[in-house]
Design a protein around this motif. Structure first.
Motif, mmCIF file in Angstrom:
data_model
loop_
_atom_site.group_PDB
_atom_site.id
_atom_site.type_symbol
_atom_site.label_atom_id
_atom_site.label_comp_id
_atom_site.label_asym_id
_atom_site.label_seq_id
_atom_site.Cartn_x
_atom_site.Cartn_y
_atom_site.Cartn_z
ATOM 1 N N UNK A 283 0.820 -1.192 0.000
ATOM 2 C CA UNK A 283 0.000 0.000 0.000
ATOM 3 C C UNK A 283 0.862 1.254 0.000
ATOM 4 N N UNK A 284 0.362 2.259 -0.677
ATOM 5 C CA UNK A 284 1.030 3.557 -0.756
ATOM 6 C C UNK A 284 1.310 4.099 0.639
ATOM 7 N N UNK A 285 2.542 4.626 0.845
ATOM 8 C CA UNK A 285 2.941 5.193 2.119
ATOM 9 C C UNK A 285 3.565 4.194 3.061
ATOM 10 N N UNK A 286 3.405 2.878 2.800
ATOM 11 C CA UNK A 286 4.005 1.869 3.655
ATOM 12 C C UNK A 286 5.456 1.645 3.281
ATOM 13 N N UNK A 287 6.088 0.704 3.997
ATOM 14 C CA UNK A 287 7.453 0.309 3.673
ATOM 15 C C UNK A 287 7.389 -0.957 2.835
ATOM 16 N N UNK A 288 7.972 -0.915 1.632
ATOM 17 C CA UNK A 288 8.035 -2.084 0.759
ATOM 18 C C UNK A 288 9.282 -2.881 1.132
ATOM 19 N N UNK A 289 9.084 -4.150 1.509
ATOM 20 C CA UNK A 289 10.204 -5.018 1.888
ATOM 21 C C UNK A 289 10.248 -6.207 0.942
ATOM 22 N N UNK A 290 11.361 -6.353 0.218
ATOM 23 C CA UNK A 290 11.574 -7.471 -0.695
ATOM 24 C C UNK A 290 12.762 -8.271 -0.180
ATOM 25 N N UNK A 291 12.634 -9.613 -0.254
ATOM 26 C CA UNK A 291 13.653 -10.466 0.357
ATOM 27 C C UNK A 291 14.085 -11.552 -0.615
ATOM 28 N N UNK A 292 15.401 -11.805 -0.658
ATOM 29 C CA UNK A 292 15.973 -12.924 -1.405
ATOM 30 C C UNK A 292 17.090 -13.517 -0.545
ATOM 31 N N UNK A 293 16.973 -14.824 -0.241
ATOM 32 C CA UNK A 293 18.012 -15.525 0.520
ATOM 33 C C UNK A 293 18.427 -16.732 -0.300
ATOM 34 N N UNK A 294 19.725 -16.892 -0.522
ATOM 35 C CA UNK A 294 20.228 -17.963 -1.372
ATOM 36 C C UNK A 294 21.223 -18.810 -0.602
ATOM 37 N N UNK A 295 21.319 -20.062 -1.037
ATOM 38 C CA UNK A 295 22.353 -20.952 -0.506
ATOM 39 C C UNK A 295 23.362 -21.234 -1.593
ATOM 40 N N UNK A 296 24.550 -21.694 -1.195
ATOM 41 C CA UNK A 296 25.608 -22.002 -2.132
ATOM 42 C C UNK A 296 26.928 -22.027 -1.394
ATOM 43 N N UNK A 297 27.952 -22.497 -2.095
ATOM 44 C CA UNK A 297 29.288 -22.565 -1.499
ATOM 45 C C UNK A 297 30.311 -22.180 -2.563
ATOM 46 N N UNK A 298 31.037 -21.059 -2.401
ATOM 47 C CA UNK A 298 31.046 -20.117 -1.282
ATOM 48 C C UNK A 298 29.708 -19.385 -1.118
ATOM 49 N N UNK A 299 29.585 -18.681 0.013
ATOM 50 C CA UNK A 299 28.342 -17.980 0.309
ATOM 51 C C UNK A 299 28.033 -16.951 -0.774
ATOM 52 N N UNK A 300 26.817 -17.000 -1.347
ATOM 53 C CA UNK A 300 26.474 -16.034 -2.408
ATOM 54 C C UNK A 300 26.326 -14.616 -1.851
ATOM 55 N N UNK A 301 26.556 -13.667 -2.739
ATOM 56 C CA UNK A 301 26.334 -12.247 -2.454
ATOM 57 C C UNK A 301 25.070 -11.820 -3.212
ATOM 58 N N UNK A 302 24.235 -10.984 -2.564
ATOM 59 C CA UNK A 302 22.969 -10.568 -3.151
ATOM 60 C C UNK A 302 23.095 -9.149 -3.702
ATOM 61 N N UNK A 303 22.567 -8.942 -4.926
ATOM 62 C CA UNK A 303 22.508 -7.625 -5.560
ATOM 63 C C UNK A 303 21.054 -7.352 -5.963
ATOM 64 N N UNK A 304 20.684 -6.082 -6.008
ATOM 65 C CA UNK A 304 19.320 -5.684 -6.362
ATOM 66 C C UNK A 304 19.344 -4.649 -7.491
ATOM 67 N N UNK A 305 18.423 -4.801 -8.421
ATOM 68 C CA UNK A 305 18.226 -3.791 -9.466
ATOM 69 C C UNK A 305 16.732 -3.670 -9.740
ATOM 70 N N UNK A 306 16.342 -2.553 -10.310
ATOM 71 C CA UNK A 306 14.975 -2.387 -10.783
ATOM 72 C C UNK A 306 14.989 -2.337 -12.292
#
Length: 1199
Positions: A283-306
């Motif tokens: 909803x407008x005015x709220x906080x938008x929270x988007x989540x991505x959690x990944x597994x892997x070895x070595x530990x993955x790094x997360x990047x975000x783009x629109x």
């Protein structure tokens, strides 16, 4: 008429009688003037002032308080509904209403349950003018349920595997806050590898042995009830592959052993969300929270783009080690596809989250209260937006308007209610409801129809005191319905104000922008409407400004001395000033050394800490002024190693006395760092035309802290100041505030005005434009004027833009013109410009120089004369004359060759010139052309001349071939430049004996057609030097030299070879060489010890001549050098030019050491002959000589 309060100003025009103020005042419930007398009898509909939130979660352990506060006249009464029906408060002994208020208190602490009172409540406040309602208040008790019992099995997994520990907290109201801790209530560490998700689960991208523990505990904290619930502990054991196989070996067969591949690196995969795409709605005015959690070895790094966009910079935040993207205050523009990328060295994966932003209703224009008088018109506007678009519905006094009592003055048009010709019965409270599936908005707005005569709320006979040249504001707060008109009068006789120096504010205030002494007097404010009139008198007194007429001055005082600062103040005689002294913006030290009298501050026995800025502040009840001075404390006597530096930069720059062409700049000096300031340098910047570029303005004495600066028009000035002492210049101060001067006509005209044609039929007028600083105003242009110098034509003029060139076409060729360029701008013209002369375009000259004569001076130089070309035929500026000349044929061989032409230019009007560098005995051709700025004219007729013979160059080569015992043959090539006809060759030669002495010179003439000559009857085994040159009729040319040796007698050579090959001779030579080497080593050792070798003793003991290379002047050994011992003799370096040999010169050859005939080498390099005891003398003009071998080379020849 609608009453509004607007912030606009009206300036009273001159000539209008009397000064009127028409006010439109929007009177809201909270905006009605709060004058106590006014409120006693002013009727007003109810207004809700305070209420509980729409979603009201209560603590079930405490009493329930539902707020509803309202105001109105008469005071409103309150009632409630619950779940849409009337809530009878009197029938429930647990419910009470606060007196004079609608707030409910439900007492459940002693008896009753909160769940009993769960529901939707609405408050109504009502009086005779209408009814206002609250929002629907949803009352719910908070809940903090216990975790459901569950049996949690221990988790065993291999090193490197991923893991999710579920939390699954109980549903509470409001939802709990989740966190993971151990049995010791210590938060579990989280990282890019281990982190908590938005759902509360704990995610491991890969496990490590240190993750093994038995107390992974999920906690849920319910803030509303201040309780924490705990999940059963989870046990996790991480084992290596070897440990796992040991366990399997004890229970299973070999085929079920694990391989080590679980420890291998692997690309990322998502633990949450699942798949490649998902959807998120917010909803407008709220906080938008988007989540991505990944597994892997070595530990993955997360990047975000629109996708197809960028993330909002100021509203985007990353949480949980960038696994969570948060955007605050989300709006519809944030809808779109967001992509998270999980990457490690083995690969990358992508997940796209499609975000849709919906919106609960939000106001575009909420309805506002209306205060109208009978018969007036007005409107209520209710506009809201949302996604989806909200539906607008109206209520009147809490009842849907469709079933409310009819009002003929009311007309509903969608989101607007239009009122016309209202009456007192039209008073009501209207509610606007805007709702969609995500929520609703409810606003109350009343229509209050009043008939009130004017009332002036400002106290009568208020006295206003204002400093001269400052604004004066006289208040006249008023109220009335219909809206009163306001008039202002001045003086006892009631003269109306109609000057243009007054400004009327719409709240009734009269402003005098610049109060003067004659503004003093009594002012009367009159408010009128159809129901009556009210007036009020106020008084204005204008006071003289307080001024510091004698400011404290910068002082430098020695430690232990006394300093006095003076501060004289002039003030209005009716005001009593107080003088306060400050040090560094604080109070003076509480010290008897500081004495303050009427105009002075005296500091005795000055210390280092007393240095600083002292400020005199003069305060009255109406104004205050201040002035500062810096005190610098220096040592009474110079210290042995004083610390000096350039001054600190000045500060506190201030601009005063701002006029069109001058301004006063004042500043506070910085610390002089123990070296008195000698001067201040002031610079300015023009932010409008040359931002960032600082120019020198002026310099003032180091004792001054102010400067009167001259200004130019239309410049946006900033100033800075630098202090100078004996050590140099300080850093610049901070820039002052900017000051923009008014525009004016230009003071100067363009410079460097020129008129030159680029074509034969034009005139190109150029000039150096004025810079922005010189323009003095906007709209800079140039008036370009021209006319022929020798004609009677009038000036022709054209105005051009801010350029630097104008082209006049259609002009005659190369005619003088008078030219002037005048600057102008939007304000006016610059002074009359100076007139300069130019010329129209040049054309090529039409006539060639005549009567060209050539006078040959010698074989390489000729002088050329010509007659000048008439000026009219030059058709341009005379640049000079140009001679083209070239060599056409060789007089000796009579074969014509076309050679490159050479050019010589003679500047100006010269009519003769010299041609240097000619070749002798050559045939030349030349012509002459006149040159102007356009180019060359036609060539004169060619003139031919011949150069006489000259001396030839040296023969091209000279070689000696076929040497015999008594003859040598010479071969040569003729000179490359004979410079005439060769008549003969001259050969001179002479022998060179073993001491480098030259024998008799033989002179021999050889015919010119010969290139080979044999000399006979020469001495065998003798070196000869030859000098050879050619001759023409002009004389002898340069010579070439060469040396050669006749062959040795064959019988003697045979005997020498036989001796050299005998074994005894070889042994003897080896012994001699060894002895020399030993002696050299001994010499070297003795010399390094600081002594000199005693040669005389060695001469007595050893007579061997091979070891006596001594200096003849002091009898000591010369210093040996390996580099010199191995150097061959340089050609042509045996004898100085005076044919003598110096004793110091030594080539270190075998000839220098031995006795007997000259030493020679056979073709195979073997040594022939014996040592020679004397040095050769070189011939006088030898260019080459045979090289004598060094002693080392001689030794090598024996081996």
């Amino acid at each position: 008429m609608q009453l509004e309060i607007m912030p606009r100003k009206k300036r009273l025009p001159a000539g209008r009688a009397p000064l009127l103020l028409l006010l439109c005042q929007l009177v809201r419930a909270l905006d009605v003037p709060l004058d106590s007398k006014l409120l006693e009898d002013l009727v007003q509909p109810p207004t809700i002032t305070q209420q509980s939130p729409k979603d009201y979660i209560i603590d079930p352990r405490e009493n329930i308080v539902i707020q509803c506060e309202a105001k109105g006249k008469p005071p409103p009464s309150f009632s409630w509904t619950r779940n849409g029906t009337h809530f009878d408060i009197e029938k429930d002994p647990l419910v009470t209403m606060k007196p004079g208020s609608g707030t409910l208190t439900i007492n459940i602490m002693n008896e009753g349950k909160a769940e009993t009172y769960e529901g939707v409540y609405q408050c109504t406040a009502r009086n005779e003018r209408g009814a206002a309602i609250s929002n629907n208040i949803v009352v719910r008790p908070s809940r903090s349920p216990l975790w459901t019992k569950e049996k949690l099995e221990p988790i065993t997994l291999r090193n490197g595997q991923s893991l999710i520990l579920p939390c699954r907290p109980p549903l509470g109201l409001p939802p709990p806050i989740i966190f993971w801790m151990d049995n010791s209530f210590q938060r579990l560490p989280q990282s890019e590898r281990v982190s908590q998700g938005l759902n509360g689960d704990l995610y491991f991208s890969n496990v490590l042995p240190e993750d093994t523990r038995e107390d992974y505990i999920c906690y849920a904290r319910f803030n509303h009830t201040q309780t924490i619930q705990q999940k059963q502990p989870i046990s996790v054991k991480v084992i290596s592959v070897d440990e796992l196989n040991d366990t399997i070996a004890a229970n299973l067969n070999d085929s079920e052993f694990y391989s080590a591949k679980s420890n291998r690196e692997r690309p990322p995969t998502f633990l949450t969300p699942e798949g490649n795409a998902s959807h998120k709605e917010e909803l407008r005015g709220n906080v938008l929270s988007l989540e991505c959690i990944a597994e892997g070895l070595p530990t993955p790094i997360i990047y975000w783009i629109k996708e197809d966009g960028t993330l909002p910079i100021n509203r985007t935040f990353y949480k949980n080690f960038k696994k969570t993207l948060q955007i605050i205050q989300v709006s519809e523009a944030d809808s779109g596809n967001y992509q998270c990328i999980a990457k490690n060295p083995l690969g990358a994966i992508y997940h796209t989250i499609s975000v849709t932003v919906k919106a609960a209703p939000y106001w575009i224009m909420a309805p506002q209260n209306l205060v109208l008088s009978p018969g007036e018109d007005g409107r209520l506007i209710c506009r809201a937006n949302g996604n989806p678009k909200p539906r607008i519905s109206w209520l009147s006094n809490g009842v849907p308007i469709e079933i409310a009592p009819d009002d003929p003055s009311r007309n509903i048009d969608g989101d607007t209610i239009i009122f016309s010709n209202v009456q007192e019965r039209s008073s009501a409270v209207y509610q606007c409801n805007a709702s969609n599936e995500y929520g609703y908005l409810l606003a109350n707005a009343f229509v209050n129809v009043l008939a009130e005569p004017p009332r002036i709320l400002t106290s009568a006979n208020t006295l206003y005191q204002v400093i001269t040249d400052r604004p004066a504001l006289l208040d006249c707060a008023f109220f009335g319905s219909p809206l009163p008109t306001v008039e202002w009068f001045k003086g006892a006789k009631g003269s109306a104000l109609h000057e243009d120096i007054y400004v009327l504010h719409e709240n009734g205030t009269l402003e005098i922008p610049v109060a003067q002494k004659d503004s003093t007097g009594t002012y009367t404010c009159v408010a009128r409407n159809k129901l009556g009139m009210a007036k009020n008198e106020v008084h204005l007194e204008i006071k003289d400004a307080t001024r510091i007429i004698k400011q404290p001055e910068y002082a430098v005082v020695q430690r232990g001395g006394t300093v006095s600062f003076e501060c004289k103040v002039k003030h209005d005689h009716t005001l009593i000033p107080t003088i306060t002294w400050l040090k560094d913006s604080g109070e003076l030290p509480n010290d008897g050394r500081f004495t303050v009298d009427k105009d002075h501050l005296v500091v005795a026995d000055v210390w280092d800490d007393d240095g600083g800025t002292y400020t005199c502040v003069a305060n009255t009840t109406l104004d205050n002024v201040s002035a500062s001075a810096v005190l610098s404390v220096v040592a009474p006597t110079p210290t042995p190693a004083p610390t000096y530096d350039v001054p600190n930069p000045p500060f506190d720059l201030e601009l005063t006395d701002q006029l069109d062409k001058s301004i006063q700049l004042s500043w506070t000096p910085g610390n002089d760092n123990n070296s008195p300031i000698t001067k201040f340098i002031i610079e300015y910047e023009d932010a409008m035309h040359e931002a960032g570029l600082w120019h020198h303005q002026t310099e003032v004495s180091g004792m001054q802290t102010t400067a009167q600066l001259k200004l130019s028009p239309y410049v946006n000035y900033s100033f800075r100041v630098m202090a100078v002492n004996s050590l140099g210049r300080s850093l610049p101060s901070e820039a002052s505030e900017q000051y923009l001067t008014k525009a004016a006509e230009p003071d100067t005209n363009p410079t460097a005005v020129e008129g030159l044609g680029s074509e034969p039929d034009n005139l190109v007028i150029t000039w150096k434009p004025l810079n922005g600083f010189e323009s003095n105003g906007p709209g800079l242009q140039y008036k370009v004027s021209w006319r022929q110098k020798d004609g009677d034509d009038e000036w022709t003029s054209v105005v051009v833009a801010n350029v630097s060139k104008y082209i006049v076409s259609g002009t005659p060729t190369f005619v003088p013109y008078l030219i002037k360029v005048q600057a102008l701008n939007d304000v006016g013209f610059a002074p009359e410009p100076a007139v300069v002369m130019g010329h129209s375009g040049e054309d090529l000259p039409m006539v060639a120089p005549g009567n060209v004569r050539v006078n040959v001076v010698n074989s390489t130089l000729a002088e050329v004369h010509w007659d000048p070309v008439p000026l009219k035929s030059i058709r341009g500026h005379l640049q000079g004359y140009r001679i083209y000349y070239w060599k056409a044929q060789s007089s000796s061989k009579r074969n014509r060759r076309h050679l490159e032409k050479k050019i010589l230019t003679f500047q100006g009007s010269k009519t003769h010139g010299m041609l240097p560098g000619l070749e002798p005995f050559s045939h030349y051709t030349l012509n002459v052309r006149v040159v102007n700025g356009k180019g060359e004219g036609p060539a004169s007729p060619d003139r031919v001349f011949n150069t006489p013979e000259g001396v030839p160059s040296a023969p091209s080569s000279l070689k000696i071939v076929n040497p015999t015992l008594d003859s040598l043959t010479l071969e040569w090539d003729p000179p490359s430049r004979p410079n005439g006809i060769l008549t003969e060759y001259t050969l001179k030669y002479q022998p060179i004996n073993s001491t480098h002495e030259l024998g008799p010179l033989v002179d021999l003439k050889i015919p010119a057609n010969k290139t080979r000559w044999t000399l006979k009857n020469l001495n065998f085994s003798t070196r000869y030097k030859f000098y050879f040159y050619a001759q023409t009729a002009a004389g002898s040319g340069s010579q070439i030299t060469e040396e050669a040796v006749t062959n040795v007698d064959e019988a003697m050579a045979s005997r020498q070879v036989d001796i050299a090959t005998q074994g005894w001779f070889i042994g003897l030579m080896c012994a001699v060489a060894l002895l020399i080497l030993i002696l050299l080593i001994v010499c070297f050792i003795r010399r390094n010890k600081g002594g000199k070798y005693p040669v005389k003793e060695k001469e007595d003991a050893h007579a061997d001549p091979e070891i006596q290379p001594m200096k003849e002047d002091d009898g000591t050994f010369g210093e040996y050098s390996d580099a010199e011992d191995h150097k061959p003799l340089k050609k042509g370096s045996r004898t100085p030019s005076d044919r003598t040999v110096k004793k110091e010169d030594s080539d270190d050859s075998l000839v220098d050491y031995g006795e007997g005939v000259n030493g020679q080498f056979n073709e195979d390099g073997s040594f022939i002959g014996q040592y020679s005891g004397k040095k050769e003398k070189e011939p006088a003009e030898g260019n080459e000589s045979s090289e004598a071998p060094s002693p080392v080379n001689a030794m090598n020849s024996f081996v």
